[in-house]
Write a protein that holds these residues in place. Sequence first.
Motif, PDB file in Angstrom:
ATOM      1  N   PRO A  39     -22.047 -72.277  20.151  1.00 50.83           N
ATOM      2  CA  PRO A  39     -22.713 -71.230  19.353  1.00 50.83           C
ATOM      3  C   PRO A  39     -23.559 -71.782  18.214  1.00 50.83           C
ATOM      4  CG  PRO A  39     -20.428 -70.645  19.774  1.00 50.83           C
ATOM      5  CD  PRO A  39     -20.590 -72.057  20.253  1.00 50.83           C
ATOM      6  N   GLU A  40     -23.173 -72.947  17.668  1.00 55.38           N
ATOM      7  CA  GLU A  40     -23.914 -73.486  16.536  1.00 55.38           C
ATOM      8  C   GLU A  40     -25.225 -74.170  16.928  1.00 55.38           C
ATOM      9  OE1 GLU A  40     -20.558 -76.573  17.343  1.00 55.38           O
ATOM     10  OE2 GLU A  40     -20.826 -74.390  17.385  1.00 55.38           O
ATOM     11  N   ASP A  41     -25.455 -74.409  18.210  1.00 58.24           N
ATOM     12  CA  ASP A  41     -26.670 -75.095  18.636  1.00 58.24           C
ATOM     13  C   ASP A  41     -27.919 -74.341  18.190  1.00 58.24           C
ATOM     14  OD1 ASP A  41     -25.037 -76.912  19.882  1.00 58.24           O
ATOM     15  OD2 ASP A  41     -25.522 -76.278  21.929  1.00 58.24           O
ATOM     16  N   GLY A  42     -28.870 -75.065  17.628  1.00 55.70           N
ATOM     17  CA  GLY A  42     -30.134 -74.445  17.252  1.00 55.70           C
ATOM     18  C   GLY A  42     -30.931 -73.988  18.455  1.00 55.70           C
ATOM     19  N   PRO A  43     -31.913 -73.096  18.264  1.00 56.23           N
ATOM     20  CA  PRO A  43     -32.681 -72.560  19.396  1.00 56.23           C
ATOM     21  C   PRO A  43     -33.528 -73.604  20.110  1.00 56.23           C
ATOM     22  CG  PRO A  43     -33.592 -71.802  17.306  1.00 56.23           C
ATOM     23  CD  PRO A  43     -32.289 -72.464  16.982  1.00 56.23           C
ATOM     24  N   TRP A  44     -33.721 -74.776  19.489  1.00 59.32           N
ATOM     25  CA  TRP A  44     -34.473 -75.863  20.108  1.00 59.32           C
ATOM     26  C   TRP A  44     -33.619 -76.668  21.098  1.00 59.32           C
ATOM     27  CZ3 TRP A  44     -33.177 -75.221  15.031  1.00 59.32           C
ATOM     28  CH2 TRP A  44     -32.104 -75.998  14.566  1.00 59.32           C
ATOM     29  N   ALA A  45     -32.347 -76.329  21.227  1.00 59.21           N
ATOM     30  CA  ALA A  45     -31.417 -77.113  22.040  1.00 59.21           C
ATOM     31  C   ALA A  45     -31.881 -77.336  23.478  1.00 59.21           C
ATOM     32  CB  ALA A  45     -30.034 -76.456  22.016  1.00 59.21           C
ATOM     33  N   PRO A  46     -32.496 -76.352  24.171  1.00 63.83           N
ATOM     34  CA  PRO A  46     -32.900 -76.618  25.555  1.00 63.83           C
ATOM     35  C   PRO A  46     -33.850 -77.802  25.706  1.00 63.83           C
ATOM     36  CG  PRO A  46     -32.905 -74.260  25.131  1.00 63.83           C
ATOM     37  CD  PRO A  46     -32.690 -74.933  23.804  1.00 63.83           C
ATOM     38  N   GLU A  53     -41.470 -71.078  17.399  1.00 61.89           N
ATOM     39  CA  GLU A  53     -41.346 -69.668  17.025  1.00 61.89           C
ATOM     40  C   GLU A  53     -39.890 -69.220  17.034  1.00 61.89           C
ATOM     41  OE1 GLU A  53     -43.763 -68.006  15.712  1.00 61.89           O
ATOM     42  OE2 GLU A  53     -45.010 -69.785  16.013  1.00 61.89           O
ATOM     43  N   GLU A  54     -39.118 -69.700  17.996  1.00 57.49           N
ATOM     44  CA  GLU A  54     -37.700 -69.349  18.056  1.00 57.49           C
ATOM     45  C   GLU A  54     -36.957 -69.895  16.832  1.00 57.49           C
ATOM     46  OE1 GLU A  54     -39.216 -69.531  22.300  1.00 57.49           O
ATOM     47  OE2 GLU A  54     -39.511 -70.661  20.431  1.00 57.49           O
ATOM     48  N   THR A  55     -37.340 -71.085  16.408  1.00 56.31           N
ATOM     49  CA  THR A  55     -36.701 -71.687  15.235  1.00 56.31           C
ATOM     50  C   THR A  55     -37.067 -70.931  13.968  1.00 56.31           C
ATOM     51  OG1 THR A  55     -36.703 -73.862  16.295  1.00 56.31           O
ATOM     52  CG2 THR A  55     -36.446 -73.813  13.901  1.00 56.31           C
ATOM     53  N   LEU A  56     -38.327 -70.561  13.827  1.00 55.50           N
ATOM     54  CA  LEU A  56     -38.747 -69.795  12.653  1.00 55.50           C
ATOM     55  C   LEU A  56     -38.036 -68.446  12.590  1.00 55.50           C
ATOM     56  CD1 LEU A  56     -42.575 -70.547  12.686  1.00 55.50           C
ATOM     57  CD2 LEU A  56     -40.910 -71.329  10.984  1.00 55.50           C
ATOM     58  N   ALA A  57     -37.737 -67.871  13.740  1.00 59.97           N
ATOM     59  CA  ALA A  57     -37.033 -66.596  13.762  1.00 59.97           C
ATOM     60  C   ALA A  57     -35.556 -66.746  13.425  1.00 59.97           C
ATOM     61  CB  ALA A  57     -37.186 -65.937  15.134  1.00 59.97           C
ATOM     62  N   ALA A  58     -34.994 -67.918  13.692  1.00 60.03           N
ATOM     63  CA  ALA A  58     -33.549 -68.112  13.551  1.00 60.03           C
ATOM     64  C   ALA A  58     -33.147 -68.819  12.263  1.00 60.03           C
ATOM     65  CB  ALA A  58     -33.017 -68.907  14.741  1.00 60.03           C
ATOM     66  N   ARG A  59     -34.083 -69.415  11.555  1.00 61.25           N
ATOM     67  CA  ARG A  59     -33.777 -70.196  10.365  1.00 61.25           C
ATOM     68  C   ARG A  59     -34.561 -69.680   9.167  1.00 61.25           C
ATOM     69  NH1 ARG A  59     -30.348 -71.421  13.136  1.00 61.25           N
ATOM     70  NH2 ARG A  59     -29.492 -73.449  13.763  1.00 61.25           N
ATOM     71  N   PRO A  60     -33.994 -69.757   7.949  1.00 63.51           N
ATOM     72  CA  PRO A  60     -34.759 -69.386   6.766  1.00 63.51           C
ATOM     73  C   PRO A  60     -36.045 -70.212   6.677  1.00 63.51           C
ATOM     74  CG  PRO A  60     -32.435 -69.692   6.221  1.00 63.51           C
ATOM     75  CD  PRO A  60     -32.613 -70.190   7.617  1.00 63.51           C
ATOM     76  N   GLN A  61     -37.111 -69.596   6.204  1.00 60.23           N
ATOM     77  CA  GLN A  61     -38.407 -70.264   6.181  1.00 60.23           C
ATOM     78  C   GLN A  61     -38.758 -70.841   4.820  1.00 60.23           C
ATOM     79  OE1 GLN A  61     -41.589 -68.160   8.185  1.00 60.23           O
ATOM     80  NE2 GLN A  61     -40.196 -67.313   9.702  1.00 60.23           N
ATOM     81  N   THR A  62     -37.794 -70.875   3.896  1.00 63.39           N
ATOM     82  CA  THR A  62     -37.995 -71.550   2.617  1.00 63.39           C
ATOM     83  C   THR A  62     -36.784 -72.421   2.326  1.00 63.39           C
ATOM     84  OG1 THR A  62     -36.947 -69.823   1.263  1.00 63.39           O
ATOM     85  CG2 THR A  62     -39.323 -69.581   1.721  1.00 63.39           C
ATOM     86  N   PHE A  63     -36.997 -73.430   1.507  1.00 62.99           N
ATOM     87  CA  PHE A  63     -35.912 -74.317   1.116  1.00 62.99           C
ATOM     88  C   PHE A  63     -34.827 -73.539   0.374  1.00 62.99           C
ATOM     89  CE2 PHE A  63     -34.263 -77.215  -2.246  1.00 62.99           C
ATOM     90  CZ  PHE A  63     -33.585 -78.110  -1.429  1.00 62.99           C
ATOM     91  N   GLU A  64     -35.240 -72.679  -0.556  1.00 64.36           N
ATOM     92  CA  GLU A  64     -34.266 -71.898  -1.317  1.00 64.36           C
ATOM     93  C   GLU A  64     -33.507 -70.930  -0.416  1.00 64.36           C
ATOM     94  OE1 GLU A  64     -37.479 -72.238  -2.036  1.00 64.36           O
ATOM     95  OE2 GLU A  64     -37.389 -73.519  -3.833  1.00 64.36           O
ATOM     96  N   GLY A  65     -34.204 -70.360   0.565  1.00 61.85           N
ATOM     97  CA  GLY A  65     -33.537 -69.471   1.500  1.00 61.85           C
ATOM     98  C   GLY A  65     -32.494 -70.193   2.332  1.00 61.85           C
ATOM     99  N   ALA A  66     -32.800 -71.439   2.709  1.00 62.16           N
ATOM    100  CA  ALA A  66     -31.828 -72.226   3.471  1.00 62.16           C
ATOM    101  C   ALA A  66     -30.596 -72.527   2.625  1.00 62.16           C
ATOM    102  CB  ALA A  66     -32.474 -73.513   3.956  1.00 62.16           C
ATOM    103  N   LEU A  67     -30.801 -72.846   1.361  1.00 63.64           N
ATOM    104  CA  LEU A  67     -29.657 -73.094   0.470  1.00 63.64           C
ATOM    105  C   LEU A  67     -28.797 -71.843   0.331  1.00 63.64           C
ATOM    106  CD1 LEU A  67     -31.182 -75.271  -2.397  1.00 63.64           C
ATOM    107  CD2 LEU A  67     -29.576 -76.005  -0.622  1.00 63.64           C
ATOM    108  N   ARG A  68     -29.440 -70.670   0.233  1.00 61.65           N
ATOM    109  CA  ARG A  68     -28.671 -69.426   0.122  1.00 61.65           C
ATOM    110  C   ARG A  68     -27.894 -69.173   1.407  1.00 61.65           C
ATOM    111  NH1 ARG A  68     -33.433 -67.692  -2.628  1.00 61.65           N
ATOM    112  NH2 ARG A  68     -34.248 -66.750  -0.708  1.00 61.65           N
ATOM    113  N   TRP A  69     -28.505 -69.448   2.552  1.00 61.53           N
ATOM    114  CA  TRP A  69     -27.835 -69.269   3.844  1.00 61.53           C
ATOM    115  C   TRP A  69     -26.608 -70.163   3.937  1.00 61.53           C
ATOM    116  CZ3 TRP A  69     -29.117 -72.016   8.914  1.00 61.53           C
ATOM    117  CH2 TRP A  69     -28.425 -71.437   9.987  1.00 61.53           C
TER     118      TRP A  69
END
Length: 239
Positions: free
Chosen positions: A185-192, A51-67
């Motif tokens: 700061p760049e660590d993803g929310p799954w880092a722990p 859930e933390e990852t879904l909140a922090a990352r775009p949820q579509t491939f195209e959205g990730a490319l735009r990010w």
Amino acid sequence: MTIVISMWSGPRNISTTMMRAFGNRADTAALDEPFYGDYLARTGAAHPYREETLAARPQTFEGALRWIGRTRAAPVLFLKHIAYHLPHGAGFGFLEGWRNFLLIRDPRAMVASFADKFEDVTPIVQSFEIELAILDHLTAKGLPCPIIDAADVVAAPERALRALCDALDLPFDPAMLAWRPGPRPEDGPWAPHWYAAVRASVGFRASEERKIILSSELEAVAARAAPAYRRLWERRIGP
């Protein structure tokens, strides 16, 4: 114009340590697994910190490319990718404006490490297949796609990173060899869940030699990945 350095790896490699090395450069910002949110949303996979990852990352491939396209915080942008996060059939045209490289590791070692953290180890096979497809696409387009093996990096970090930077047409920075411990700061929310060893590190550290013992099922998975690994290994930047 920002230079985008895009690293493709399977899980349980030294990918986060490589992100530390590039992120420690004065000229570089880093993004950690920008396609992970799309993967989780698309597959429904029950990964740690979903859930933390879904909140922090775009949820579509195209959205990730735009990010990625909007992120221009430094002259160089380093992207850490886990290859199996890519959607099937997405095509690889988006790679052609980036400087890509592949990070590989002995699949038996990857399987042993991944099995300690997660039950399903088949993404290792998928990642090698996608790395091969990336190599084939970029080669067909006449574009470079250097390959580096984790064992070579930890055995001789400066030599390996100098060779990689040269292949990427990027100046080597000695800051890539050592960094302060702790989160970044760049660590993803799954880092722990995944990054304890990297957060305790201050540089590349050779892994202890230990005999890898796998069950018959895990040996079968590693054997499925072995032909792709061998093909990539034969084209790697040599030690």
